[in-house]
Design a protein around this motif. Structure first.
Motif: not given
Length: 59
Positions: A12-29
């Motif tokens: 509950g410290k954040t309300d940001t949930e990343l979808d798998s496509a966004t998370l994949g892009r972050i991993r690539e970066i």
């Protein structure tokens, strides 16, 4: 389907949930060389700035 979420989201410290496509892009970066990361972030920052400006002026 399993959707990965952070411990902050679960606790509950954040309300940001990343979808798998966004998370994949972050991993690539995250594995890019620092100079390439800087370029990606410059482009993202410009796009985010422009989005916020359009949103502000549309109101």
């Amino acid at each position: 389907m399993v959707i990965p979420v952070s411990l902050d989201y679960l606790s509950g410290k954040t309300d940001t949930e990343l979808d798998s496509a966004t998370l994949g892009r972050i991993r690539e970066i995250s594995v890019m060389p620092e100079d390439d990361k800087k370029q990606v972030f410059l482009v993202l920052d410009a796009l985010i700035r422009d989005y916020k400006a359009r949103k502000t002026y549309a109101q």
